[in-house]
Structures are given as structure tokens and as C-alpha cells.
Design an enzyme around this catalytic site. Sequence first.
Site, short mmCIF file in Angstrom:
data_model
loop_
_atom_site.label_atom_id
_atom_site.label_comp_id
_atom_site.label_asym_id
_atom_site.label_seq_id
_atom_site.Cartn_x
_atom_site.Cartn_y
_atom_site.Cartn_z
N LYS A 1 0.84 -1.19 0.00
CA LYS A 1 0.00 0.00 0.00
C LYS A 1 0.88 1.25 0.00
O LYS A 1 2.00 1.23 0.54
CB LYS A 1 -0.88 0.05 1.26
CG LYS A 1 -1.92 -1.04 1.39
CD LYS A 1 -2.67 -0.89 2.71
CE LYS A 1 -3.67 -1.99 2.95
NZ LYS A 1 -4.83 -1.87 2.06
N ARG B 1 -9.99 -11.69 2.48
CA ARG B 1 -10.87 -12.74 1.95
C ARG B 1 -10.18 -14.10 1.97
O ARG B 1 -10.85 -15.14 2.04
CB ARG B 1 -11.33 -12.37 0.55
CG ARG B 1 -10.27 -12.35 -0.52
CD ARG B 1 -10.69 -11.62 -1.76
NE ARG B 1 -10.84 -10.18 -1.50
CZ ARG B 1 -11.25 -9.30 -2.40
NH1 ARG B 1 -11.54 -9.70 -3.64
NH2 ARG B 1 -11.35 -8.03 -2.10
#
Length: 465
Positions: free
Chosen positions: A243, A317
Site C-alpha cells: 500500500k 478474503r
Amino acid sequence: MTDTAPSLPPLLPAGTSGIPISLVAKDGWPRIEAGLDAAQRTYAGAIGFAAKPGQVALLPAADGTLARVLFGLGETDAAGHDRLLAGKLPGLLPPGTYAFADAEAPAEAALAWLLGSYRFSRYRPAGPERPRLVAPEGIDAADTDRIAAAVALGRDLVNTPANDLGPAEIEAAARALAERHGATITVIAGAELERDFPLVHAVGAASTRPPRLIDLTWGPADAPRVTLVGKGVAFDTGGLDIKPSAGMLLMKKDMGGAAAALAAADMAMGAGLRLRLRLLIPAVENAISGEAFRPGDVIRSRAGLTVEIGNTDAEGRLILADALALADADAPELLIDFATLTGAARVALGPDLPAFFTEDDAFAAAFEAAGRAAADPVWRLPLHAPYASLLASKVADLNNVSGGPFAGAITAALFLRRFAPSTKGHVHLDLYGWNPSAKPGRPEGGEVQTARLVYALLKERYPAA
């Protein structure tokens, strides 16, 4: 985590003497004004009190002490009315003991007060003494205190930075909860995860703080089975798909799903609900090292499905997939997963409104109704089956991302649904877990969105004996 245990002042016993507070709706102001003595009416008029939302008037007694508080609610039937408005009061009133004299929804107002009393004080003093509230007559004060304390616990966890809260500390919080409620807990950590929880292991392998799968169970074995799953990413660098700096600033909150699940479980167990509760938390740190999983890797999940890694920053996820496969095998009546999962859900619904996904229309209606009842709202987004093709992989059963800019929250939900195919009563919650600015009863910082909703739903369906 013992030094982060919340210290939220509980309600004082009903009947305790306190300075009266009138919660004044705009249409009720003439009646309440008529009940004031002449001096108080004059004072209220002089300061322009008109029951506007959040307006407060501290009415003096003849000796100069505080005799009464007026607090404006505005038009309570207006579309934008904030039902937790009374949560502003702890920040407006001087220390002392107070009691609601006029409140149309006293239980909700008392909960708002407690939620607004929260302060995160691990790293600096909590500030001046907080005012205390007497429990309104006729409410379930123990339940109100229970809800507020569980929310405070969850907020403390989200607010604690990653240097003091990693996978081990998430485990410690779950163990403390288990000990308090007489639950059983097992934990699989580190290299032991690789065989049965390979996705959890892969995501957490790069960190010096070992990943783990936390499994807590509580309640009679013959009671209806309810499983809560919380995403416990203690910090998310994005992995090798790193990020930008701005994207990491709030990543201590990436375990907000685990905090919400812990808070909901705390409420349910504390209330003694008639259910067999299971709480699963895959807890990891998504870090960068020579052990990090890579874009293009293919990993066989616990469910047997192979997953191509299209982006290491879609790690939540992955860990949820293994936990959901474990949960699905247990055939729960309800399966609810909580996750700070996608920016797409925030773009669609903003920070205050979590998205939820389920195939069960009747359950969706009940879920939304519980959110409205608890002033803990959600919004349903569709599990649009054709979008599953966006997760196609040329080398594996599916990819963990769609690779495109569209329907990110939906494709994430469709990915998760592949790992709990047998459970019809499955709800996936995509929440933000943070209040970007202070609102009544919701201080800026960590928030356990949907925990009160889930508790309200469980309490209605599985009441205590």
C-alpha cells in the site's frame, strides 16, 4: 490485553438521586416549558432554548447550583434524526449524577449516554471525571451495561496500534472472553496452520508474529448453532502489493471485523442466550519479508479449491475463506462473517453504513429490521451471480481478485460464498470499523459496527431461558 480492558462507568442503580435531564423533542417543548418555574422559563428564553438537536440548557437553582438540564432532540420524526443524540450529553455536562426525567425511549437514550462516555485512555489520561447516569426506571440496565461494555472492549481493540496488538494479543482478548464466560477455546498457530489452514498460513507467513486460527465455543451442544467469523488482520501493509503510505495510516483497524465479532459474542454470552455459539478468528499480520506470499502464487485452500493470488492486498478474503470452510462443515443455522474488506463498499455506502450480502431474502429482511431496531444500520448489496466470472483464473479454480475496477465489494462477497456453500443462513458484512469524525455516542476512532445489530437479532431468535 489486561491493560486495555475498558473502564466504562456503568449505570447507577435506578432510584438514585440525580440532577434531572429532560430530553425535549421540538413538539414537546411547550409542555415541558410550562412545567418549569418562572425563573427557569425566563432563563431558558433568555438563552434561546428551542429544543434544537443537541441544544443544551443548564438551568440554575436559586442558590446557583445546577437544578435541571434541558437537552434538545429536534424533530424526532424527521428523516435525519439521530437516535443516539443523547450520546452528546457526557461531553457537555459537568461531573455529577444525572437522571432522565423526560425520555420517550429511555433504554436507547441510556445506551447512547454510555456509548458517548467512552474514552480510549491507554496512552494518555482519560481527562476529567465523567458524569454518571442513573438507570431509568423499567429498563434492563444490566443488558444496557453489557452492550456498552462490549462495544468499549471492541473499540479499545481497534484503537490499539499494531505495535501493541498483533495476532497474539487478539488471541489474548479471545481467551479473556472465554475465561469470563466459561467458553472453551483452541488455537492453531504458526507452521501448524499450513496443512489445514493454508491460506491463513500464507498470509501471515511473512510476519515475525505468527498467524493463528482462534476457535471459541460456548453454550449447550444441543442448542441452535450460530457461528461468527471475524477478520483479524492486525496490520495490513498490503504485502508485496504494498500500500502507499496514506493507505497504511489506518491499517491498525483492519482487525475491526474480529473486534465486532468479539463484541457481539461478548453480548450474546453475557446474556445467556439459548444457542451454541462458535467464534472463529483468523488472526494475522500481512507483512513483507522473504517468506511473503506473492502475486501469481497458487494456494490450495482448506476447502480444496485452488486460489491464484492476483493481489496480496486482498488478503482478508483469503484468511476468511479458510475460516468459513471450517464453519460451513459444522452446518450452523446462522453464519455471520465480519470484515473490513473493501474500499468499494465505502465508496458505495460511505463509512457509516456497512454493506451486507446474503442469498436468503427472509433473513435479509430480518437482518435489516434488527439494524433499525438497534440503531445500528446496514444496507444490502446483491450477490449478483454473473459477476463470479470476474474471478476466473486460467491456472486455478478462482482468483482472489477480479482484476478490474468494477463491483469490488460484490466480487469479494462472491469469493467468500464459494467457501460456505452449504450454509443458507450466511451473511457477509463489509464494514469500515472506524468513525472518521465524532458523532453522538460514536467518538472518533474505532467502532464495532454491526455488533449491536447481531446481538439484537440473536436475542430475538434465541432468548435466554
